[in-house]
Design a protein around this motif. Sequence first.
Motif, PDB file in Angstrom:
ATOM      1  N   ILE A 190       0.846  -1.200   0.000  1.00  0.00           N
ATOM      2  CA  ILE A 190       0.000   0.000   0.000  1.00  0.00           C
ATOM      3  C   ILE A 190       0.883   1.253   0.000  1.00  0.00           C
ATOM      4  O   ILE A 190       1.819   1.361   0.788  1.00  0.00           O
ATOM      5  N   GLU A 191       0.563   2.165  -0.887  1.00  0.00           N
ATOM      6  CA  GLU A 191       1.193   3.483  -0.883  1.00  0.00           C
ATOM      7  C   GLU A 191       0.095   4.521  -0.687  1.00  0.00           C
ATOM      8  O   GLU A 191      -0.864   4.559  -1.455  1.00  0.00           O
ATOM      9  N   VAL A 192       0.234   5.316   0.354  1.00  0.00           N
ATOM     10  CA  VAL A 192      -0.753   6.346   0.644  1.00  0.00           C
ATOM     11  C   VAL A 192      -0.207   7.685   0.170  1.00  0.00           C
ATOM     12  O   VAL A 192       0.851   8.132   0.617  1.00  0.00           O
ATOM     13  N   LYS A 193      -0.923   8.303  -0.752  1.00  0.00           N
ATOM     14  CA  LYS A 193      -0.569   9.634  -1.240  1.00  0.00           C
ATOM     15  C   LYS A 193      -1.719  10.574  -0.915  1.00  0.00           C
ATOM     16  O   LYS A 193      -2.808  10.127  -0.540  1.00  0.00           O
ATOM     17  N   GLU A 194      -1.499  11.847  -1.085  1.00  0.00           N
ATOM     18  CA  GLU A 194      -2.541  12.806  -0.742  1.00  0.00           C
ATOM     19  C   GLU A 194      -3.785  12.568  -1.602  1.00  0.00           C
ATOM     20  O   GLU A 194      -3.755  12.710  -2.820  1.00  0.00           O
ATOM     21  N   GLY A 195      -4.862  12.160  -0.940  1.00  0.00           N
ATOM     22  CA  GLY A 195      -6.122  11.942  -1.640  1.00  0.00           C
ATOM     23  C   GLY A 195      -6.225  10.629  -2.372  1.00  0.00           C
ATOM     24  O   GLY A 195      -7.254  10.342  -2.997  1.00  0.00           O
ATOM     25  N   LEU A 196      -5.199   9.767  -2.291  1.00  0.00           N
ATOM     26  CA  LEU A 196      -5.199   8.515  -3.049  1.00  0.00           C
ATOM     27  C   LEU A 196      -4.562   7.382  -2.244  1.00  0.00           C
ATOM     28  O   LEU A 196      -3.709   7.604  -1.383  1.00  0.00           O
ATOM     29  N   VAL A 197      -4.996   6.159  -2.575  1.00  0.00           N
ATOM     30  CA  VAL A 197      -4.350   4.951  -2.071  1.00  0.00           C
ATOM     31  C   VAL A 197      -3.949   4.126  -3.286  1.00  0.00           C
ATOM     32  O   VAL A 197      -4.792   3.809  -4.129  1.00  0.00           O
ATOM     33  N   CYS A 198      -2.681   3.773  -3.368  1.00  0.00           N
ATOM     34  CA  CYS A 198      -2.193   2.977  -4.493  1.00  0.00           C
ATOM     35  C   CYS A 198      -1.871   1.571  -3.994  1.00  0.00           C
ATOM     36  O   CYS A 198      -1.201   1.405  -2.966  1.00  0.00           O
TER      37      CYS A 198
ATOM     38  N   ILE B  14      -9.805   3.143   0.546  1.00  0.00           N
ATOM     39  CA  ILE B  14      -9.723   1.701   0.783  1.00  0.00           C
ATOM     40  C   ILE B  14     -10.495   1.395   2.061  1.00  0.00           C
ATOM     41  O   ILE B  14     -10.380   2.117   3.059  1.00  0.00           O
ATOM     42  N   VAL B  15     -11.329   0.358   2.012  1.00  0.00           N
ATOM     43  CA  VAL B  15     -12.137  -0.044   3.164  1.00  0.00           C
ATOM     44  C   VAL B  15     -11.794  -1.489   3.506  1.00  0.00           C
ATOM     45  O   VAL B  15     -11.903  -2.383   2.657  1.00  0.00           O
ATOM     46  N   PHE B  16     -11.388  -1.711   4.749  1.00  0.00           N
ATOM     47  CA  PHE B  16     -11.043  -3.055   5.202  1.00  0.00           C
ATOM     48  C   PHE B  16     -12.262  -3.696   5.874  1.00  0.00           C
ATOM     49  O   PHE B  16     -12.784  -3.182   6.862  1.00  0.00           O
ATOM     50  N   THR B  17     -12.698  -4.828   5.319  1.00  0.00           N
ATOM     51  CA  THR B  17     -13.866  -5.558   5.836  1.00  0.00           C
ATOM     52  C   THR B  17     -13.462  -7.016   6.043  1.00  0.00           C
ATOM     53  O   THR B  17     -14.111  -7.929   5.539  1.00  0.00           O
ATOM     54  N   GLU B  18     -12.413  -7.212   6.837  1.00  0.00           N
ATOM     55  CA  GLU B  18     -11.729  -8.509   6.878  1.00  0.00           C
ATOM     56  C   GLU B  18     -12.186  -9.453   7.975  1.00  0.00           C
ATOM     57  O   GLU B  18     -11.647 -10.556   8.091  1.00  0.00           O
ATOM     58  N   GLY B  19     -13.155  -9.049   8.798  1.00  0.00           N
ATOM     59  CA  GLY B  19     -13.511  -9.908   9.907  1.00  0.00           C
ATOM     60  C   GLY B  19     -12.334 -10.101  10.846  1.00  0.00           C
ATOM     61  O   GLY B  19     -11.549  -9.181  11.081  1.00  0.00           O
ATOM     62  N   PHE B  20     -12.174 -11.316  11.361  1.00  0.00           N
ATOM     63  CA  PHE B  20     -11.110 -11.567  12.330  1.00  0.00           C
ATOM     64  C   PHE B  20      -9.723 -11.417  11.706  1.00  0.00           C
ATOM     65  O   PHE B  20      -8.726 -11.260  12.429  1.00  0.00           O
ATOM     66  N   GLY B  21      -9.642 -11.418  10.390  1.00  0.00           N
ATOM     67  CA  GLY B  21      -8.375 -11.178   9.714  1.00  0.00           C
ATOM     68  C   GLY B  21      -7.790  -9.812  10.007  1.00  0.00           C
ATOM     69  O   GLY B  21      -6.607  -9.555   9.721  1.00  0.00           O
ATOM     70  N   MET B  22      -8.570  -8.927  10.594  1.00  0.00           N
ATOM     71  CA  MET B  22      -8.088  -7.602  10.975  1.00  0.00           C
ATOM     72  C   MET B  22      -6.907  -7.680  11.939  1.00  0.00           C
ATOM     73  O   MET B  22      -6.117  -6.744  12.050  1.00  0.00           O
ATOM     74  N   LYS B  23      -6.754  -8.794  12.639  1.00  0.00           N
ATOM     75  CA  LYS B  23      -5.657  -8.924  13.601  1.00  0.00           C
ATOM     76  C   LYS B  23      -4.300  -8.811  12.913  1.00  0.00           C
ATOM     77  O   LYS B  23      -3.297  -8.509  13.561  1.00  0.00           O
ATOM     78  N   ASN B  24      -4.267  -9.035  11.586  1.00  0.00           N
ATOM     79  CA  ASN B  24      -3.006  -8.935  10.843  1.00  0.00           C
ATOM     80  C   ASN B  24      -2.860  -7.607  10.117  1.00  0.00           C
ATOM     81  O   ASN B  24      -1.890  -7.404   9.383  1.00  0.00           O
TER      82      ASN B  24
ATOM     83  N   ASP C  76      -4.720   8.966  10.995  1.00  0.00           N
ATOM     84  CA  ASP C  76      -3.602   9.501  10.213  1.00  0.00           C
ATOM     85  C   ASP C  76      -3.829   9.472   8.705  1.00  0.00           C
ATOM     86  O   ASP C  76      -3.135  10.173   7.961  1.00  0.00           O
ATOM     87  N   TYR C  77      -4.742   8.647   8.253  1.00  0.00           N
ATOM     88  CA  TYR C  77      -4.977   8.478   6.817  1.00  0.00           C
ATOM     89  C   TYR C  77      -6.473   8.611   6.540  1.00  0.00           C
ATOM     90  O   TYR C  77      -7.249   7.689   6.806  1.00  0.00           O
ATOM     91  N   GLN C  78      -6.864   9.718   5.983  1.00  0.00           N
ATOM     92  CA  GLN C  78      -8.283  10.020   5.827  1.00  0.00           C
ATOM     93  C   GLN C  78      -8.964   9.245   4.699  1.00  0.00           C
ATOM     94  O   GLN C  78     -10.178   9.371   4.505  1.00  0.00           O
ATOM     95  N   ASN C  79      -8.210   8.464   3.945  1.00  0.00           N
ATOM     96  CA  ASN C  79      -8.841   7.632   2.919  1.00  0.00           C
ATOM     97  C   ASN C  79      -8.675   6.138   3.207  1.00  0.00           C
ATOM     98  O   ASN C  79      -8.847   5.305   2.326  1.00  0.00           O
ATOM     99  N   ILE C  80      -8.377   5.802   4.463  1.00  0.00           N
ATOM    100  CA  ILE C  80      -8.312   4.399   4.898  1.00  0.00           C
ATOM    101  C   ILE C  80      -9.380   4.185   5.971  1.00  0.00           C
ATOM    102  O   ILE C  80      -9.413   4.889   6.977  1.00  0.00           O
ATOM    103  N   HIS C  81     -10.256   3.203   5.742  1.00  0.00           N
ATOM    104  CA  HIS C  81     -11.444   3.033   6.589  1.00  0.00           C
ATOM    105  C   HIS C  81     -11.614   1.568   6.995  1.00  0.00           C
ATOM    106  O   HIS C  81     -11.023   0.663   6.404  1.00  0.00           O
TER     107      HIS C  81
END
Length: 349
Positions: A170-178, A187-197, A301-306
């Motif tokens: 993952i590369e986080v740039k201003e206003g973008l996630v690459c 980017i939205v993380f919906t990983e269930g218990f996989g969030m532990k990683n 810290d990252y306004q486009n990571i949820h």
Amino acid sequence: MNVDYIIVGFGLSGLSFVEQLEKNGKSFMVYEDSSQTSSRVAGGIYNPVVLKRFTLAWQASEQLRVAVSFYKDVEDKLCKKLVEDLPVLRRFNSVEEQNNWFESCGNLGLNEFLSSELVRSKNTAIDAPFHYGKVKHTGKIDINNMLFFYSEYLHKNNKIIKDSFDYDKIEVKEGLVCYKNIVSKHIVFTEGFGMKNNPFFNHLPLQGNKGEYIIIKSEALQLKEAIKSSVFIIPLGQDMYKVGATYNNEDKTSGKTLHAKEELQKKLERFLKVPYSVVDQVAGIRPTVKDRKPLIGTHTDYQNIHILNGLGSRGILIGPTVAKKLYDHIENGVLLDKDIDIKRFNILG
């Protein structure tokens, strides 16, 4: 490739958020490696009442209205039968439980969902000398097929990549996630218990609760309703039933266990009076949180990571409602409710 969203994970929370994106004409790509199974092994019952204590589940009335409409829309979209009305009967263990039930029937909110009529036992396959109470407005979602057919729909439209997600790329740039060859606004993380990683959100207090079911076959049982006693018995058709579930806060492995099988059979045989055979067993780790509320929100810290996680054992009811809340938060700046916002833990995230 440029998209509006990258979604990581495709269980109930992932599907719920993807459907919001579809309804609003947003472009996206889903990453899914099928490592988390809790959504796929869940019982599939939607039920607004906590049947152990005869209380209304958290925001159950609102969530039920949203969820049933949501799943019927998905059913229409996929042209597959996924939603069915299914009565839920609570087996009483004593006269005292009967009295507690009827007392709860008069409570504001619960009176919409608890029938005040005693349902007398007619099925001799189950020992129920104190009969049943009926929960109204219940049903069952075929979660496994819903996730399978929706995944197939995404595949046909080139909107899903079945691969493990590499956080280091993952590369986080201003206003973008690459990520690899994809450039996204969010980017939205919906990983269930996989969030532990997940290095962005693994500080959050996701506890995890392992649940196991057995699948039984019994020609003599002949149930048309879901029965809740010390375990749930859920009809699957063709004399097959799902029985469970266990709740284990210690075991974080994904495998099936003999201990859980024996525990479920012991509870079942306290009131089941006909022969049966165990034909399968399934297990998964529910994404549970210490305060029993979801984990929804945006990284500090990252306004486009949820994140959209922590739906627990009532993900069927909760998922569609909180997915819409997160979407409105990201796209329209709507503040999240304090009881679901990850900011409530007062740590990075």
